[in-house]
Design a protein around this motif. Sequence first.
Motif, PDB file in Angstrom:
ATOM      1  N   TYR A 149      72.104  17.690  69.754  1.00 42.09           N
ATOM      2  CA  TYR A 149      72.905  18.857  70.144  1.00 42.09           C
ATOM      3  C   TYR A 149      73.332  18.731  71.617  1.00 42.09           C
ATOM      4  CZ  TYR A 149      74.442  23.653  70.663  1.00 42.09           C
ATOM      5  OH  TYR A 149      75.210  24.758  70.901  1.00 42.09           O
ATOM      6  N   LEU A 150      72.378  18.359  72.456  1.00 45.01           N
ATOM      7  CA  LEU A 150      72.672  18.191  73.892  1.00 45.01           C
ATOM      8  C   LEU A 150      73.729  17.101  74.098  1.00 45.01           C
ATOM      9  CD1 LEU A 150      71.176  18.614  77.003  1.00 45.01           C
ATOM     10  CD2 LEU A 150      70.664  16.248  76.492  1.00 45.01           C
ATOM     11  N   GLU A 151      73.519  15.965  73.450  1.00 39.30           N
ATOM     12  CA  GLU A 151      74.464  14.839  73.619  1.00 39.30           C
ATOM     13  C   GLU A 151      75.866  15.252  73.184  1.00 39.30           C
ATOM     14  OE1 GLU A 151      72.682  11.672  71.230  1.00 39.30           O
ATOM     15  OE2 GLU A 151      73.030  10.364  72.960  1.00 39.30           O
ATOM     16  N   ASP A 152      75.956  15.854  72.001  1.00 35.59           N
ATOM     17  CA  ASP A 152      77.269  16.227  71.455  1.00 35.59           C
ATOM     18  C   ASP A 152      77.936  17.260  72.356  1.00 35.59           C
ATOM     19  OD1 ASP A 152      76.723  14.564  69.393  1.00 35.59           O
ATOM     20  OD2 ASP A 152      76.251  16.132  67.926  1.00 35.59           O
ATOM     21  N   TYR A 153      77.143  18.245  72.785  1.00 35.37           N
ATOM     22  CA  TYR A 153      77.709  19.325  73.595  1.00 35.37           C
ATOM     23  C   TYR A 153      78.263  18.764  74.898  1.00 35.37           C
ATOM     24  CZ  TYR A 153      78.364  23.927  75.623  1.00 35.37           C
ATOM     25  OH  TYR A 153      78.922  25.050  76.183  1.00 35.37           O
ATOM     26  N   ILE A 154      77.488  17.904  75.530  1.00 36.80           N
ATOM     27  CA  ILE A 154      77.914  17.371  76.831  1.00 36.80           C
ATOM     28  C   ILE A 154      79.127  16.451  76.650  1.00 36.80           C
ATOM     29  CG2 ILE A 154      77.200  15.831  78.717  1.00 36.80           C
ATOM     30  CD1 ILE A 154      74.599  17.363  78.845  1.00 36.80           C
ATOM     31  N   ARG A 155      79.103  15.635  75.608  1.00 40.99           N
ATOM     32  CA  ARG A 155      80.260  14.739  75.377  1.00 40.99           C
ATOM     33  C   ARG A 155      81.532  15.569  75.192  1.00 40.99           C
ATOM     34  NH1 ARG A 155      79.926  13.347  70.554  1.00 40.99           N
ATOM     35  NH2 ARG A 155      77.902  12.350  70.730  1.00 40.99           N
ATOM     36  N   GLU A 156      81.414  16.655  74.428  1.00 43.60           N
ATOM     37  CA  GLU A 156      82.624  17.436  74.106  1.00 43.60           C
ATOM     38  C   GLU A 156      83.045  18.387  75.223  1.00 43.60           C
ATOM     39  OE1 GLU A 156      81.661  19.271  70.352  1.00 43.60           O
ATOM     40  OE2 GLU A 156      81.316  17.267  69.503  1.00 43.60           O
ATOM     41  N   ASN A 157      82.074  18.922  75.968  1.00 47.82           N
ATOM     42  CA  ASN A 157      82.405  19.993  76.915  1.00 47.82           C
ATOM     43  C   ASN A 157      82.207  19.666  78.392  1.00 47.82           C
ATOM     44  OD1 ASN A 157      82.843  22.277  74.881  1.00 47.82           O
ATOM     45  ND2 ASN A 157      80.845  21.458  74.316  1.00 47.82           N
ATOM     46  N   ILE A 158      81.228  18.804  78.688  1.00 44.45           N
ATOM     47  CA  ILE A 158      80.951  18.535  80.115  1.00 44.45           C
ATOM     48  C   ILE A 158      80.903  17.008  80.308  1.00 44.45           C
ATOM     49  CG2 ILE A 158      79.656  19.417  82.106  1.00 44.45           C
ATOM     50  CD1 ILE A 158      77.914  21.044  80.135  1.00 44.45           C
ATOM     51  N   PRO A 159      81.989  16.307  80.000  1.00 47.29           N
ATOM     52  CA  PRO A 159      81.913  14.838  79.976  1.00 47.29           C
ATOM     53  C   PRO A 159      81.659  14.202  81.338  1.00 47.29           C
ATOM     54  CG  PRO A 159      84.173  15.587  79.632  1.00 47.29           C
ATOM     55  CD  PRO A 159      83.311  16.803  79.619  1.00 47.29           C
ATOM     56  N   LEU A 160      81.695  15.006  82.402  1.00 43.60           N
ATOM     57  CA  LEU A 160      81.358  14.461  83.716  1.00 43.60           C
ATOM     58  C   LEU A 160      79.890  14.041  83.776  1.00 43.60           C
ATOM     59  CD1 LEU A 160      83.027  16.912  86.279  1.00 43.60           C
ATOM     60  CD2 LEU A 160      83.565  14.498  85.919  1.00 43.60           C
ATOM     61  N   LEU A 161      79.058  14.651  82.949  1.00 43.93           N
ATOM     62  CA  LEU A 161      77.628  14.328  82.969  1.00 43.93           C
ATOM     63  C   LEU A 161      77.342  13.159  82.027  1.00 43.93           C
ATOM     64  CD1 LEU A 161      75.987  17.884  82.860  1.00 43.93           C
ATOM     65  CD2 LEU A 161      76.880  16.613  84.807  1.00 43.93           C
ATOM     66  N   LYS A 162      76.384  12.325  82.435  1.00 44.60           N
ATOM     67  CA  LYS A 162      76.016  11.192  81.562  1.00 44.60           C
ATOM     68  C   LYS A 162      74.567  11.363  81.103  1.00 44.60           C
ATOM     69  CE  LYS A 162      75.315   6.183  81.626  1.00 44.60           C
ATOM     70  NZ  LYS A 162      75.210   6.154  80.187  1.00 44.60           N
ATOM     71  N   LYS A 184      71.507  28.499  91.439  1.00 45.65           N
ATOM     72  CA  LYS A 184      72.254  29.700  91.841  1.00 45.65           C
ATOM     73  C   LYS A 184      73.507  29.932  91.008  1.00 45.65           C
ATOM     74  CE  LYS A 184      69.936  30.589  95.866  1.00 45.65           C
ATOM     75  NZ  LYS A 184      69.832  29.740  97.031  1.00 45.65           N
ATOM     76  N   LYS A 185      74.191  28.836  90.642  1.00 45.97           N
ATOM     77  CA  LYS A 185      75.438  29.017  89.892  1.00 45.97           C
ATOM     78  C   LYS A 185      75.182  28.977  88.374  1.00 45.97           C
ATOM     79  CE  LYS A 185      78.805  29.103  93.095  1.00 45.97           C
ATOM     80  NZ  LYS A 185      78.067  29.866  94.127  1.00 45.97           N
ATOM     81  N   ALA A 186      74.469  27.926  87.930  1.00 44.04           N
ATOM     82  CA  ALA A 186      74.250  27.802  86.477  1.00 44.04           C
ATOM     83  C   ALA A 186      73.069  28.663  86.025  1.00 44.04           C
ATOM     84  CB  ALA A 186      74.021  26.341  86.117  1.00 44.04           C
ATOM     85  N   LYS A 187      72.211  29.057  86.969  1.00 43.02           N
ATOM     86  CA  LYS A 187      71.001  29.850  86.648  1.00 43.02           C
ATOM     87  C   LYS A 187      70.086  29.072  85.700  1.00 43.02           C
ATOM     88  CE  LYS A 187      72.282  33.743  88.775  1.00 43.02           C
ATOM     89  NZ  LYS A 187      71.546  34.328  89.873  1.00 43.02           N
ATOM     90  N   LEU A 188      69.897  27.794  86.050  1.00 46.65           N
ATOM     91  CA  LEU A 188      69.043  26.927  85.250  1.00 46.65           C
ATOM     92  C   LEU A 188      68.069  26.217  86.176  1.00 46.65           C
ATOM     93  CD1 LEU A 188      71.875  25.298  83.114  1.00 46.65           C
ATOM     94  CD2 LEU A 188      70.135  26.892  82.257  1.00 46.65           C
ATOM     95  N   TRP A 189      66.827  26.119  85.722  1.00 47.88           N
ATOM     96  CA  TRP A 189      65.831  25.389  86.500  1.00 47.88           C
ATOM     97  C   TRP A 189      65.449  24.120  85.740  1.00 47.88           C
ATOM     98  CZ3 TRP A 189      60.503  27.709  88.423  1.00 47.88           C
ATOM     99  CH2 TRP A 189      59.863  26.750  89.215  1.00 47.88           C
ATOM    100  N   LEU A 223      75.646  25.982  81.799  1.00 48.05           N
ATOM    101  CA  LEU A 223      76.003  24.781  82.564  1.00 48.05           C
ATOM    102  C   LEU A 223      77.504  24.514  82.482  1.00 48.05           C
ATOM    103  CD1 LEU A 223      74.892  22.445  84.218  1.00 48.05           C
ATOM    104  CD2 LEU A 223      74.350  21.246  82.100  1.00 48.05           C
ATOM    105  N   ASP A 224      78.023  24.625  81.284  1.00 47.94           N
ATOM    106  CA  ASP A 224      79.454  24.393  81.046  1.00 47.94           C
ATOM    107  C   ASP A 224      80.292  25.351  81.906  1.00 47.94           C
ATOM    108  OD1 ASP A 224      81.811  23.562  79.913  1.00 47.94           O
ATOM    109  OD2 ASP A 224      81.591  24.808  78.116  1.00 47.94           O
ATOM    110  N   LYS A 225      79.898  26.628  81.875  1.00 50.06           N
ATOM    111  CA  LYS A 225      80.647  27.644  82.614  1.00 50.06           C
ATOM    112  C   LYS A 225      80.606  27.333  84.123  1.00 50.06           C
ATOM    113  CE  LYS A 225      80.688  32.718  83.104  1.00 50.06           C
ATOM    114  NZ  LYS A 225      79.983  32.947  84.365  1.00 50.06           N
TER     115      LYS A 225
END
Length: 393
Positions: free
Chosen positions: A303-316, A346-351, A384-386
């Motif tokens: 799920y993580l791989e697919d989501y990042i490939r489709e929505n946040i491709p800057l991340l590897k 602060k922006k993504a609100k993720l730790w 993260l995407d947002k």
Amino acid sequence: MVYDFDTMVDRTSLSSQKWSFVKQRIGDPTILPMWVADMDFAVAPEIVEAIKARAAIPSYGYTQRTDGYYNGLINWMKRRHGWDGIQRDLIIFTPGVVAGFNFAVQAYSDPGDKVIVQPPCYYPFFDAIINNGRRIVNNPLKIVDGNYVMDYEDLEKKIDGRAKMIILCSPHNPVGRVWKRSELERLVEVCEKKDIVIVSDEIHNDLILGETKHTPTATISNEAMRRTVTLVATSKTFNLAGLTNSCVIIPDRKLRCIFDNVTENNRTRNTNIFGIVAQEAAYAKGEPWLEELLVYLRGNFRYLEDYIRENIPLLKVYPLEGTYLAWVDCSCLGMGDEALKEFMLKKAKLWFDEGTMFGSGGSMFMRINLACTRNTLREALTRLDKAVRELSD
Ligand SMILES: Cc1ncc(COP(=O)(O)O)c(C=O)c1O
């Protein structure tokens, strides 16, 4: 699925480090914690039942490890990892794996000696070396064809007369590699040639998500058996870290005696009653739960791989062969490490655990704990995407 991994245990008021520190240390309860390596899932009911049954007997004095405690581990290592012939007297208790490799540093080196690690690696390895007055020698992992490998030439060059041991992480936290037999063979060859002890932290040995099977380092050869100290536990596999129980397997008599003396000198031989009960139940009855957990974790990683490939491709995202800790390169976001940490909190609100904690090679990486419900993961990725989209607005 027989077991429910879609419901999380609410730990916000349970003194859980992962959840309570959000408020205590960061001061913002809206941040979603995905850092420390424990799971949001309920522990296998078979283990809970065993603990409840023991807790119902109102006597919690000094206790002994049971036959089931030892035999459970011995059978598990044989059945799941192909390590036959572990005898009960080869197993030494430690109150956690971190305590285990701290004792190993004390046992097999002297102050001022060098201890080798392979960064980016589990950061308490560094603390164990420094806090015991030894010196860190980095043998960094290399990235070849998109995945991490060991650098044997560098390792051989760096082992001089003051280098006494290597702390190996197998499977490797944080890069997610499950070392192949052939890779461990080459490592053992160098360690044999240079005559150093191998302390093999195999706490993630059951969390195998890819095709490569875990190979216990000690089983590589007779030589490996003679120089390897293996650290294992039920804590990662079955989410029991709060019960502070782990086992060190040392086939070589001399290495075992030295280690045993350290545990005796530190007076750590008494065990938590519930740690004993939980280990016995986990190895005897926990396998069906573990098999389902692995299916769920593989699904989370996909799920993580697919989501990042489709929505946040800057991340590897690096391949996750083992552990439930995804290793993600964020360098294409084009910020420094401090800014990246701020951005996530602060922006993504993720730790997430920031890569720099894991030493050289960790810069601009984040380690994401996937032992959470699919809903939690979806929420994290949406945040993260947002936040990434807002960067370019
Ligand atoms: C490689 C490694 N070793 C040890 C530990 C912790 O071991 P314990 O809680 O038994 O001290 C972890 C926890 O994430 C780990 O990843």
